[in-house]
Design a protein around this motif. Structure first.
Motif, PDB file in Angstrom:
ATOM      1  N   ASP A  46       2.438   8.769   9.379  1.00 27.86           N
ATOM      2  CA  ASP A  46       1.942   7.587  10.092  1.00 27.86           C
ATOM      3  C   ASP A  46       0.647   7.200   9.771  1.00 27.86           C
ATOM      4  N   LEU A  47       0.410   5.715   9.334  1.00 29.98           N
ATOM      5  CA  LEU A  47      -0.942   5.680   8.822  1.00 29.98           C
ATOM      6  C   LEU A  47      -1.539   4.845   9.981  1.00 29.98           C
ATOM      7  N   GLN A  48      -2.576   5.121  10.159  1.00 30.23           N
ATOM      8  CA  GLN A  48      -3.287   4.684  11.450  1.00 30.23           C
ATOM      9  C   GLN A  48      -4.169   3.450  10.935  1.00 30.23           C
ATOM     10  N   PRO A  49      -4.278   2.286  11.616  1.00 33.97           N
ATOM     11  CA  PRO A  49      -5.194   1.537  11.295  1.00 33.97           C
ATOM     12  C   PRO A  49      -6.360   1.904  11.349  1.00 33.97           C
ATOM     13  N   GLY A  60       0.866  -1.248   0.104  1.00 38.72           N
ATOM     14  CA  GLY A  60      -0.058   0.052  -0.041  1.00 38.72           C
ATOM     15  C   GLY A  60       0.811   1.227  -0.083  1.00 38.72           C
ATOM     16  N   GLY A  61       2.188   1.268  -0.210  1.00 39.76           N
ATOM     17  CA  GLY A  61       2.792   2.328  -0.153  1.00 39.76           C
ATOM     18  C   GLY A  61       3.970   2.323   0.572  1.00 39.76           C
ATOM     19  N   LEU A  62       4.730   3.893   1.037  1.00 37.35           N
ATOM     20  CA  LEU A  62       5.716   3.857   1.879  1.00 37.35           C
ATOM     21  C   LEU A  62       5.272   3.635   3.469  1.00 37.35           C
ATOM     22  N   LEU A  63       6.428   2.944   4.094  1.00 34.69           N
ATOM     23  CA  LEU A  63       6.187   2.910   5.629  1.00 34.69           C
ATOM     24  C   LEU A  63       6.610   4.387   6.034  1.00 34.69           C
ATOM     25  N   ALA A  64       5.841   4.526   7.555  1.00 36.45           N
ATOM     26  CA  ALA A  64       6.406   5.931   8.009  1.00 36.45           C
ATOM     27  C   ALA A  64       7.828   6.096   8.311  1.00 36.45           C
ATOM     28  N   ALA A  65       8.463   4.988   8.458  1.00 28.71           N
ATOM     29  CA  ALA A  65      10.000   4.873   8.542  1.00 28.71           C
ATOM     30  C   ALA A  65      10.686   3.816   8.149  1.00 28.71           C
ATOM     31  N   PRO A  66      11.856   3.787   7.679  1.00 32.31           N
ATOM     32  CA  PRO A  66      12.325   2.388   7.170  1.00 32.31           C
ATOM     33  C   PRO A  66      12.585   1.436   8.363  1.00 32.31           C
TER      34      PRO A  66
END
Length: 319
Positions: A196-199, A92-98
């Motif tokens: 940050d992607l919140q669930p 679904g795309g980039l993470l918040a951080a590596p």
């Protein structure tokens, strides 16, 4: 992030070829039955349709965006020099951080976004992306007559059930990065990649559904005891538009199952081992559950919980 010549789109597939290099899918006799039971496995690894794939690179960072386009093969991605895998993003795309992993487990239909820094390498060096060995299931032991380190260097071996295969769990090379020139760049691995992607919001009142994955003798696999019925929708398969739910996949079979929910992205909110697992070991540390997904691998004896919201469209969805 690296772009242009420093960004690679890589589609991984395993395929079989016959005498005139035509693609073959299902063989004959016992091999056909085993293929139908545990999925198609090829004996040649292709990257973007090419065997023995290699890329010439410089002493700079690179971004590898990888799709597992195989029918049933699970890859255990690792670097030949043992360096960790640096993950930038998932389906679904980039993470918040590596994130760093000892290896990355990539099931069919899953995508992974990797960073690799070759700035400390020298011209003449080779770095290989490989699929490392792991313990697969009983059927693959029968087909491949041995797994993992017991296979030959390229993993090929004549199986007990006929045919020469690259069995599940074998160790083999995927792609060679050949350092041919020295270049200096100012790229650094970012500390932050995205918001940050919140669930989806989950609480005690969130509806939950349980999907038990099992084998039906002589008829393949089933979900909650049922097999695919085209456009027929059961009463317990109706979802309210805009409603957040928790789906729980329980794998009661001997095979791993990549579970895909069509038309949306979800968050993995739980994973636990609920039963013994003699086979399909050596993959757990490479499961990347962070970020957004549309496909999640459920190993034998596992319970995986996802949170998802059907937000945009009414209609029929495949899962």
């Amino acid at each position: 992030l690296p772009a242009g010549d420093q960004e690679m789109i890589l589609v991984l597939q395993d395929r079989r070829f016959a005498g005139d290099n035509e693609l073959t899918y299902i063989g004959s006799g016992m091999g056909t039955m085993m293929t139908r039971m545990r999925g198609f496995l090829g004996d040649h690894i292709l990257v973007n349709g090419q065997p023995d794939s290699a890329r010439e690179v410089a002493t700079r960072p690179y971004r590898l965006r990888i799709l597992n386009g195989s029918n049933s093969r699970i890859y255990k991605l690792a670097w030949s020099d043992g360096r960790p895998m640096t993950v930038l993003g998932t389906d679904g795309g980039l993470l918040a951080a590596p994130g760093q992993y000892p290896y990355v487990t990539l099931a069919p239909a899953q995508r992974i976004d990797l960073w690799v820094d070759l700035s400390t390498n020298d011209p003449g060096d080779d770095l290989r992306l490989l699929s490392d060995s792991y313990q697969a299931g009983m059927m693959d032991n029968m087909m491949g007559d041995g797994m993992g380190d017991g296979c030959k260097r390229d993993g090929r071996r004549a199986g007990m059930m006929g045919g020469s295969e690259l069995p599940a769990g074998a160790r083999f090379d995927i792609l060679t990065l050949r350092v041919t020139r020295r270049e200096r760049g100012n790229e650094r691995l970012p500390k932050r990649l995205a918001e940050d992607l919140q669930p989806p919001p989950v609480n005690r009142d969130t509806p939950a559904r349980r999907f038990k994955l099992s084998r039906v003798m002589m008829r393949g696999f089933a979900i909650n005891g049922r097999q695919f019925k085209g456009a027929t929708v059961a009463d317990d398969e109706i979802v309210r538009l805009g409603k957040t739910e928790v789906w729980e996949f329980v794998n009661d079979s001997m095979m791993p199952h990549p579970m895909h929910v069509h038309g949306l992205q979800f968050a993995v909110v739980g994973r636990e081992q609920i039963g013994g697992r003699r086979h399909w070991s050596g993959l757990a540390a490479g499961l990347v559950d962070a970020g957004r997904h549309d496909t999640v691998l459920v190993l034998p004896g596992e319970r995986v919980r996802i949170a998802l919201t059907f937000a945009d469209f009414e209609g029929l969805y495949i899962y």
